[in-house]
Enzyme design. Sequence first.
Site, PDB file in Angstrom:
ATOM      1  N   LYS A 202       0.878  -1.162   0.013  1.00 43.36           N
ATOM      2  CA  LYS A 202      -0.032   0.099   0.025  1.00 43.36           C
ATOM      3  C   LYS A 202       0.994   1.113  -0.056  1.00 43.36           C
ATOM      4  CE  LYS A 202      -3.473  -2.921  -0.022  1.00 43.36           C
ATOM      5  NZ  LYS A 202      -4.218  -3.274   1.184  1.00 43.36           N
TER       6      LYS A 202
HETATM    7  C1  LIG Z   1      -5.116  -4.359   1.717  1.00 46.38           C
HETATM    8  C2  LIG Z   1      -6.670  -4.337   1.549  1.00 46.38           C
HETATM    9  C3  LIG Z   1      -7.207  -4.788   2.932  1.00 46.38           C
HETATM   10  C4  LIG Z   1      -6.843  -5.515   3.961  1.00 46.38           C
HETATM   11  O1  LIG Z   1      -5.957  -4.779   4.441  1.00 46.38           O
HETATM   12  P1  LIG Z   1      -4.725  -5.630   5.355  1.00 46.38           P
HETATM   13  O2  LIG Z   1      -4.093  -4.316   6.090  1.00 46.38           O
HETATM   14  O3  LIG Z   1      -3.766  -6.416   4.487  1.00 46.38           O
HETATM   15  O4  LIG Z   1      -5.400  -6.422   6.395  1.00 46.38           O
HETATM   16  C5  LIG Z   1      -9.006  -4.714   2.706  1.00 46.38           C
HETATM   17  N1  LIG Z   1      -9.483  -4.208   1.581  1.00 46.38           N
HETATM   18  C6  LIG Z   1      -8.795  -3.943   0.457  1.00 46.38           C
HETATM   19  C7  LIG Z   1      -9.485  -3.462  -0.730  1.00 46.38           C
HETATM   20  C8  LIG Z   1      -7.417  -4.098   0.335  1.00 46.38           C
HETATM   21  O5  LIG Z   1      -6.834  -3.656  -0.633  1.00 46.38           O
END
Ligand SMILES: *Cc1c(COP(=O)(O)O)cnc(C)c1O
Length: 403
Positions: A202
């Site tokens: 991210k």
């Molecule tokens: C990355 C992501 C999540 C979950 O995040 P984590 O930190 O990996 O638990 C939820 N929704 C979307 C759309 C994502 O891309």
Amino acid sequence: MSTTAPTREALALHGGTPVRKVLLPYGRQAITEEDIQAVAETLRSDWLTTGPKVNEFEEAFAAWVGARYAVTFSSGTAALHAAAFATGIGSGDEAITSPLTFAATANCALYQGGRPVFADINKDTLTIDPEQVSFLINSRTKALLPVDYAGHPADLDALLKIAERNGLTVIEDACHALGAEYRKQRVGSIAHMTIFSFHPVKHLTTGEGGMVTTNDSKLAGILRKFRNHGISSDAGDRQREGQWKYDMVLLGFNYRLPDIACALGLQQLSRLDANLTRRKEIANRYSSAFREIPGVIVPAVSPQLVPAWHLYPIRFELGQFTVGRAEIFRALRAENIGVNVHYIPVHLHPYYRDRFGYKGGEFPIAEAAYESLISLPMFHGMTDEDVSDVIGAVEKVTQYYAP
Ligand SMILES: *Cc1c(COP(=O)(O)O)cnc(C)c1O
């Protein structure tokens, strides 16, 4: 590139020379010496978990997105769970979401004994279609859970209007969209609650981590308790007040993000603007190159929006190539371009098929998008040469498979 007879260079898939020697991943973190220093300082300090860095990170993050409150969590998934709890989703309640997302978005309703209900998406932006949403609302609907797919905000005005009319909470899954703008306003201050993830792919990473932002003090209070076993004060408060008593007032979890991680998050936040600028540059280079390739559809950007470009997904028009998406995917991988597919629609996963009886065909726009999508590498640490490699590989493979 010449527009005369296409040159068909041997694909790496067939033993030709790959465009690059080493695999370029679709996403990855960038860690600096300052990041490492900040983490090391915290390791030497008195606080490893809930200490001063948590508050500092939450305050800086809230200020950056323009929200009143920000509450850290151990992951984006934990943040989604907390938002579902704070909304009051319970047994039999429904939350309407997009099928084209990571399973965690829909799962958060299940954690609360509720049911995720899917609405098909807009064929251009690939975000949830408000008209489809409004058809699904009934007395059990509690929340709307739009996803800012690839970093392009969902149609928030329309969704908030529907929510207001029906007394619903909008939980915006902005795990792709940190830094995106919707009508000149940053994502994070628009929906009732906005969810972010700090997973390494991210925009900003804390290793694992997540955040909920909100302007509602009551929701913020519930979120803070929920991440700490439902306890109404934290260890710092108790130490300052020199008391042993605490009250557990609701059933929460240990979803805390440690000070070590928040120290990293604070450092990463200071480079977020530069990161977003770089992603925009990469997206612009990609879009001007790929717009020229017949049969390739570049991501749409709605007017008055600034996407955050977590992903750069292109779509291949069926019938415009001699092979399908799977073969194009394999060919790009062989060229050492770390392509990916976002996402297998949630309702098509075995758990959802078994539990809810989905068979495929229920959400034709999301399913067709899934069949034609490939995410290309997109991260702020990409060099200009990396970007050229991706463009070169896509040109090579699409020319090879042109009819
Ligand atoms: C990355 C992501 C999540 C979950 O995040 P984590 O930190 O990996 O638990 C939820 N929704 C979307 C759309 C994502 O891309």
